[in-house]
Design a protein around this motif. Structure first.
Motif, PDB file in Angstrom:
ATOM      1  N   PHE A  77      -4.217 -61.326  30.483  1.00  0.00           N
ATOM      2  CA  PHE A  77      -5.164 -61.822  31.499  1.00  0.00           C
ATOM      3  C   PHE A  77      -4.551 -63.015  32.253  1.00  0.00           C
ATOM      4  N   GLU A  78      -3.959 -63.946  31.451  1.00  0.00           N
ATOM      5  CA  GLU A  78      -3.366 -65.134  32.097  1.00  0.00           C
ATOM      6  C   GLU A  78      -2.230 -64.729  33.035  1.00  0.00           C
ATOM      7  N   THR A  79      -1.374 -63.822  32.557  1.00  0.00           N
ATOM      8  CA  THR A  79      -0.215 -63.434  33.375  1.00  0.00           C
ATOM      9  C   THR A  79      -0.661 -62.689  34.633  1.00  0.00           C
ATOM     10  N   ALA A  80      -1.725 -61.870  34.483  1.00  0.00           N
ATOM     11  CA  ALA A  80      -2.190 -61.095  35.641  1.00  0.00           C
ATOM     12  C   ALA A  80      -2.641 -62.011  36.783  1.00  0.00           C
ATOM     13  N   ASP A  92       6.585 -56.914  34.057  1.00  0.00           N
ATOM     14  CA  ASP A  92       6.218 -58.296  34.438  1.00  0.00           C
ATOM     15  C   ASP A  92       5.237 -58.878  33.411  1.00  0.00           C
ATOM     16  N   LEU A  93       4.232 -58.079  33.033  1.00  0.00           N
ATOM     17  CA  LEU A  93       3.216 -58.587  32.094  1.00  0.00           C
ATOM     18  C   LEU A  93       3.829 -58.856  30.719  1.00  0.00           C
ATOM     19  N   ALA A  94       4.810 -58.019  30.337  1.00  0.00           N
ATOM     20  CA  ALA A  94       5.425 -58.155  29.006  1.00  0.00           C
ATOM     21  C   ALA A  94       6.325 -59.388  28.926  1.00  0.00           C
ATOM     22  N   ALA A  95       6.828 -59.834  30.092  1.00  0.00           N
ATOM     23  CA  ALA A  95       7.787 -60.946  30.082  1.00  0.00           C
ATOM     24  C   ALA A  95       7.190 -62.213  29.476  1.00  0.00           C
ATOM     25  N   ALA A  96       5.855 -62.375  29.578  1.00  0.00           N
ATOM     26  CA  ALA A  96       5.216 -63.604  29.080  1.00  0.00           C
ATOM     27  C   ALA A  96       5.391 -63.770  27.577  1.00  0.00           C
ATOM     28  N   THR A  97       5.476 -62.673  26.845  1.00  0.00           N
ATOM     29  CA  THR A  97       5.527 -62.785  25.373  1.00  0.00           C
ATOM     30  C   THR A  97       6.736 -62.088  24.771  1.00  0.00           C
ATOM     31  N   GLY A  98       7.497 -61.365  25.574  1.00  0.00           N
ATOM     32  CA  GLY A  98       8.632 -60.615  25.022  1.00  0.00           C
ATOM     33  C   GLY A  98       8.187 -59.355  24.291  1.00  0.00           C
TER      34      GLY A  98
END
Ligand SMILES: C[S@@+](CC[C@H](N)C(=O)[O-])C[C@H]1O[C@@H](n2cnc3c(N)ncnc32)[C@H](O)[C@@H]1O
Length: 404
Positions: A77-80, A92-98
């Motif tokens: 949600f935050e990354t979106a 892109d969404l996965a990059a926030a947490t690896g």
């Protein structure tokens, strides 16, 4: 077998209701939005086949609950919403947490199908208004709270009830929560888990911002300000079990003419959290560590306020809490103010009914009808002097005094 075809007459009625409520909503009638949501829900139920309803129940609801919890950990949600909410792929969404993009894609499309995230094309996600709400840490905390606390013991609730031969849970220290969680009292269990305890308080705080304030339904000027004694304990408005002080801060802003003391009483861990938020820093709000099962230190106060405190406890413990307040009250002057819901005898609001089952599950407690509140309070030698409400599904305000 139940018919696979929805009843056309029922669908037609439901459609008509949606059209009427929708018209009022479009005409900016302030009370129409909630009616429209309720009639739209009724329309969905009317148009679904029984099998649709079953699959929504068995497939969709658990998926939504689990996907939302995982999405909070994945910061979806935050990354979106980052970078102005520009469209993002699962990479892109996965990059926030690896995390693995394939996993993120599976969770993201589940979120899309449940209305928690928008979609602009294949593997391209955008935030919708619900995503934006959940991107805020306080609201995401509600998802954490629900999953780690409610769901964990909900999964054991049917087994617990079978084992107790379906008795109504009434013991705060030995109920469904303890059955699912190492026999610990719910609040002790929570205090031992600082991250969940924080999520609980963040979520409660966020929730309150969207409910009508108790001061909008209660005549505070006439009942608290007029006749207020301005010296010592008699001037005090005491928020018992008041979390981290938001209620008192709101009261201060909404009823500035109340010039008496403002006292926040809570468990030591919560007082520490309130101190860390500088709640008492300007000296206007006093912070007190106090266990409400022990004698009330502020004697003869103007008001002892409790919001969603008594609904946490079965009747036996509510009587103990009320007895401690009664001992401290000045007859005819002090008021107990209880901000809790009064559940309807018929067609109870879904918010109240859900909260009732949550309370059973977490703390062997319940929501109470107006009659049950009057009986409980009257059994303590106190008198209910008013019950105030605003809107379906909200908490009301119950005033009680110690008669002269
Ligand atoms: C459901 S929360 C309501 C908090 C607050 N009144 C509000 O509406 O935001 C119940 C509160 O009771 C507090 N509490 C639980 N046991 C307590 C006790 N024995 N003495 C004082 N506070 C307690 C908890 O820490 C929690 O903040």
């Amino acid at each position: 077998m139940a018919s696979e075809t929805p009843d056309m007459e029922t669908v037609a009625q439901a459609l008509k209701q949606v059209a009427e409520d929708g018209k009022m909503f479009m005409n900016n009638d302030p009370s129409a939005r909630e009616k429209l949501v309720a009639s739209a829900r009724a329309l969905v139920l009317a148009a679904e086949t029984p099998m649709d309803s079953l699959l929504w129940h068995v497939w969709a609801l658990p998926t939504r609950t689990a996907a939302a919890r995982i999405a909070v950990d994945l910061k979806i949600f935050e990354t979106a919403v980052d970078n102005g909410g520009c469209p993002k792929s699962s990479d892109d969404l996965a990059a926030a947490t690896g995390a693995a993009p394939t996993l993120v894609k599976r969770i993201s499309r589940a979120l899309v199908s449940m209305g928690m995230l928008g979609e602009q094309g294949p593997d391209l996600y955008i935030p919708n208004s619900f995503t934006k709400l959940l991107a805020n840490r306080e609201y995401g905390a509600g998802i954490i709270f629900n999953f780690e606390i409610n769901m964990a013991s909900f999964t054991k609730l049917p087994e617990y009830l079978r084992n107790t031969k379906f008795q109504n849970p009434e013991n705060a220290r030995d109920g469904p929560f303890q059955y699912a969680n190492d026999n610990k009292p719910a609040f002790s269990w929570l205090v031992e888990r600082p991250e969940l305890f924080e999520a609980f308080h963040l979520y409660i705080h966020a929730l309150r911002q969207h409910r009508p304030s108790w001061t909008s339904m209660y005549p505070a000027q006439a009942r608290l300000v007029e006749g207020l004694k301005l010296d010592g304990d008699a001037s005090a408005f005491v928020d018992v079990g008041g979390s981290v002080g938001q209620i008192l801060q709101d009261f201060r802003a909404e009823v500035p003419q109340y010039t008496g003391r403002l006292v926040l009483q809570e468990l030591p861990e919560v007082v520490a959290a309130a101190t860390a938020k500088s709640v008492g820093a300007d000296g206007r709000i006093e912070l007190q560590a106090h266990d409400f099962f022990t004698p009330q230190p502020v004697r003869g106060a103007r008001a002892y306020f409790m919001r969603t405190v008594l609904h946490d406890w079965p009747d036996a413990q509510c009587r103990q809490i009320l007895a401690q307040l009664k001992d401290a009250m000045e007859p005819g002057y002090s008021r107990i103010l209880i901000s809790d819901c009064a559940i309807s005898d018929e067609k109870a609001a879904w918010q109240h009914v859900s909260m009732d089952i949550f309370m059973m599950n977490q703390v062997s407690s319940r929501e109470r009808t107006e009659r049950e509140w009057r009986e409980l309070i009257g059994s303590c030698g106190l008198e209910v002097t008013g019950i105030y409400n605003k809107g379906d599904g909200n908490e009301g305000l119950i005033e009680a005094i110690l008669p002269l």
